[in-house]
Design a protein around this motif. Structure first.
Motif, short mmCIF file in Angstrom:
data_model
loop_
_atom_site.label_atom_id
_atom_site.label_comp_id
_atom_site.label_asym_id
_atom_site.label_seq_id
_atom_site.Cartn_x
_atom_site.Cartn_y
_atom_site.Cartn_z
N ALA A 119 0.84 -1.21 0.00
CA ALA A 119 0.00 0.00 0.00
C ALA A 119 0.87 1.25 0.00
O ALA A 119 1.98 1.26 0.54
N ALA A 120 0.35 2.29 -0.63
CA ALA A 120 1.00 3.60 -0.63
C ALA A 120 -0.06 4.66 -0.35
O ALA A 120 -1.20 4.54 -0.82
N ILE A 121 0.31 5.67 0.41
CA ILE A 121 -0.58 6.80 0.69
C ILE A 121 -0.04 8.03 -0.01
O ILE A 121 1.13 8.38 0.13
N LEU A 122 -0.92 8.70 -0.76
CA LEU A 122 -0.57 9.93 -1.47
C LEU A 122 -1.32 11.07 -0.80
O LEU A 122 -2.55 11.15 -0.89
N LEU A 123 -0.58 11.98 -0.15
CA LEU A 123 -1.19 12.99 0.72
C LEU A 123 -1.38 14.35 0.04
O LEU A 123 -1.78 15.31 0.71
N ALA A 124 -1.10 14.44 -1.27
CA ALA A 124 -1.32 15.70 -2.01
C ALA A 124 -0.76 16.87 -1.22
O ALA A 124 0.38 16.84 -0.79
N ASP A 125 -1.59 17.91 -0.97
CA ASP A 125 -1.14 19.09 -0.21
C ASP A 125 -1.93 19.26 1.08
O ASP A 125 -2.09 20.37 1.58
N ILE A 126 -2.42 18.18 1.63
CA ILE A 126 -3.32 18.28 2.78
C ILE A 126 -2.64 19.00 3.95
O ILE A 126 -1.46 18.78 4.24
N ILE A 161 -10.78 10.87 11.13
CA ILE A 161 -11.76 9.95 10.54
C ILE A 161 -11.15 8.65 10.03
O ILE A 161 -11.85 7.64 9.94
N CYS A 162 -9.87 8.65 9.69
CA CYS A 162 -9.28 7.47 9.07
C CYS A 162 -8.81 6.48 10.12
O CYS A 162 -8.15 6.85 11.09
N LYS A 163 -9.16 5.23 9.93
CA LYS A 163 -8.73 4.19 10.84
C LYS A 163 -7.30 3.77 10.52
O LYS A 163 -6.82 3.97 9.41
N GLN A 164 -6.66 3.16 11.51
CA GLN A 164 -5.25 2.79 11.33
C GLN A 164 -5.08 1.86 10.14
O GLN A 164 -4.12 2.00 9.37
N ASP A 165 -6.01 0.89 9.97
CA ASP A 165 -5.84 -0.05 8.86
C ASP A 165 -6.09 0.58 7.50
O ASP A 165 -5.74 0.02 6.47
N GLU A 166 -6.70 1.78 7.48
CA GLU A 166 -6.84 2.52 6.23
C GLU A 166 -5.57 3.28 5.88
O GLU A 166 -5.35 3.62 4.71
N LEU A 167 -4.76 3.55 6.88
CA LEU A 167 -3.62 4.43 6.68
C LEU A 167 -2.29 3.70 6.57
O LEU A 167 -1.42 4.11 5.78
N THR A 168 -2.08 2.65 7.35
CA THR A 168 -0.77 1.99 7.39
C THR A 168 -0.35 1.56 5.98
O THR A 168 -1.08 0.87 5.29
N SER A 169 0.84 1.99 5.56
CA SER A 169 1.27 1.78 4.19
C SER A 169 2.79 1.64 4.12
O SER A 169 3.51 2.06 5.02
N ASN A 170 3.26 1.07 3.03
CA ASN A 170 4.70 0.93 2.81
C ASN A 170 5.35 2.23 2.39
O ASN A 170 6.52 2.49 2.71
N VAL A 171 4.60 3.06 1.63
CA VAL A 171 5.14 4.27 1.03
C VAL A 171 4.20 5.44 1.35
O VAL A 171 2.98 5.29 1.33
N VAL A 172 4.78 6.61 1.62
CA VAL A 172 3.98 7.81 1.80
C VAL A 172 4.55 8.93 0.93
O VAL A 172 5.76 9.12 0.87
N LYS A 173 3.67 9.61 0.22
CA LYS A 173 4.05 10.84 -0.48
C LYS A 173 3.78 11.97 0.49
O LYS A 173 2.64 12.25 0.86
N VAL A 174 4.85 12.63 0.95
CA VAL A 174 4.75 13.68 1.96
C VAL A 174 3.96 14.87 1.40
O VAL A 174 4.15 15.26 0.25
N PRO A 175 3.07 15.47 2.19
CA PRO A 175 2.22 16.54 1.65
C PRO A 175 2.95 17.85 1.40
O PRO A 175 3.94 18.18 2.05
N HIS A 176 2.45 18.56 0.41
CA HIS A 176 2.75 19.98 0.17
C HIS A 176 4.23 20.25 -0.03
O HIS A 176 4.75 21.27 0.43
N HIS A 177 4.93 19.33 -0.70
CA HIS A 177 6.28 19.59 -1.21
C HIS A 177 7.28 19.95 -0.11
O HIS A 177 8.25 20.67 -0.36
N GLY A 178 7.02 19.45 1.10
CA GLY A 178 7.96 19.72 2.18
C GLY A 178 7.66 20.96 2.98
O GLY A 178 8.54 21.48 3.67
N ALA A 179 6.42 21.46 2.90
CA ALA A 179 5.99 22.54 3.79
C ALA A 179 5.71 21.94 5.18
O ALA A 179 5.71 20.71 5.36
#
Length: 343
Positions: free
Chosen positions: A177-184, A195-213
């Motif tokens: 699984a991978a999570i893509l966090l856009a600019d949240i 709102i998100c449960k742990q099993d909805e979120l736990t992932s191998n890869v995360v795209k960090v939000p907002h370009h490092g802001a």
């Protein structure tokens, strides 16, 4: 069979392509320009764009409407675009601009033509245009993409900002699984944590939000990244950005997660070199928020090759380790001067 998630080096913007071994692809954001995406799809011989997600209506994720139509028009001459998932007020904002400025300049004539073109494609069923919110699901064989945020109720709250209603997507490929966090950020970030449960979120890869802001509610970002508990974090960031990205607070957070033995994070990688890895703290203090003078690839295009077993490998466009070794203050090796500088 493998699934590839490719993060294109498009500056301080997002353009992500998800594909498997056939000729189809899913696109998440297009960046400021369409050329990089067009060339990538051509090089990979992808003919069928199954779905385009636009996470929110900022121009580092969605090109101007006339340029978007040019891209779609060109693509439909050689392939297919099945579904376009648009953000809140995608049409409304454009129509309001058009009504207020109709006939005043060629720019708005082009906008009117673009809106008519989108309407034609929708009406004739050439492209299916749909809004996106929580629970929207895309499936193709072993691949699933779920929208985790925003809920429709949150989406329609007054005074929410585009970044706060950014789509948060979870890409699932068997046990990977991978999570893509856009600019949240801000209220949207807190909503996602709540709102998100742990099993909805736990992932191998995360795209960090907002370009490092770094958001005002940094504790919520910390909690979200801890819950995702990824093995690798990807940052899509531009060398020449004028926002001070990647800010020291964000790098500090990633380094702390990397050093926490109870967490899985072993690596983070940026598409481009940023000033934090090139300049000392004293140099940055005199720069304001300005970036470097020219683009320099760090990892360049970052591709995650995932298997349904949950195993994955990292592929980078550059010889990433050599690039890192050439930098004076590489944050991913814990050698950046981070402590006293705040953006």
């Amino acid at each position: 069979m493998t699934c590839e998630i490719s993060f294109l080096p498009v500056g301080n913007a997002d353009c992500i392509v998800i594909s498997d071994n056939n000729d189809s692809a899913v696109v998440v954001d297009i960046g400021k320009k369409t050329r990089s995406l067009q060339q990538w799809l051509k090089n990979k011989n992808k003919k069928n764009i199954k779905r385009i997600y636009i996470t929110h209506a900022h121009n580092d994720h969605l090109p101007p409407l006339d340029k978007l139509v040019e891209f779609l028009d060109l693509w439909l001459k050689q392939g297919e675009v099945e579904t376009f998932c648009f953000p809140l007020s995608f049409y409304k904002i454009s129509f309001e601009k058009l009504i207020a400025n109709r006939g005043k300049s060629p720019k708005y004539d082009r906008l009117e033509m673009a809106l008519h073109r989108l309407d034609d494609w929708d009406r004739l069923g050439r492209i299916r245009f749909i809004p996106a919110s929580r629970y929207l699901l895309y499936t193709q064989e072993n691949l699933e993409i779920r929208v985790l945020h925003p809920r429709q109720f949150f989406l329609e709250k007054p005074n929410t900002k585009p970044n706060e209603i950014s789509l948060v997507l979870r890409v699932i490929y068997g046990d990977f699984a991978a999570i893509l966090l856009a600019d949240i950020e801000n209220a949207g970030l807190k909503e996602c944590v709540d709102i998100c449960k742990q099993d909805e979120l736990t992932s191998n890869v995360v795209k960090v939000p907002h370009h490092g802001a770094y958001p005002k509610n940094g504790d919520d970002l910390k909690q979200l990244l801890e819950t995702i508990n990824a093995e690798i974090a990807v940052l899509s960031v531009g060398s020449t950005n004028i926002f001070g990205h990647v800010v020291p607070e964000l790098f500090n957070l990633l380094i702390n997660l990397q050093n926490d033995d109870s967490k899985r994070l072993k690596k983070f990688a940026c598409t481009e070199v940023t000033r934090t890895c090139v300049k000392s703290a004293s140099d940055r203090s005199s720069m304001g928020k300005s970036g470097l003078t020219a683009q320099q690839l760090c990892a360049g295009e970052i591709t995650i090759l995932a298997e349904t077993s949950g195993k994955w490998t990292l592929k980078t466009q550059t010889d990433h380790e050599n690039v890192i070794s050439s930098l004076p203050y590489p944050a991913c090796q814990g050698r950046a001067e981070l402590g006293a500088i705040s953006i």
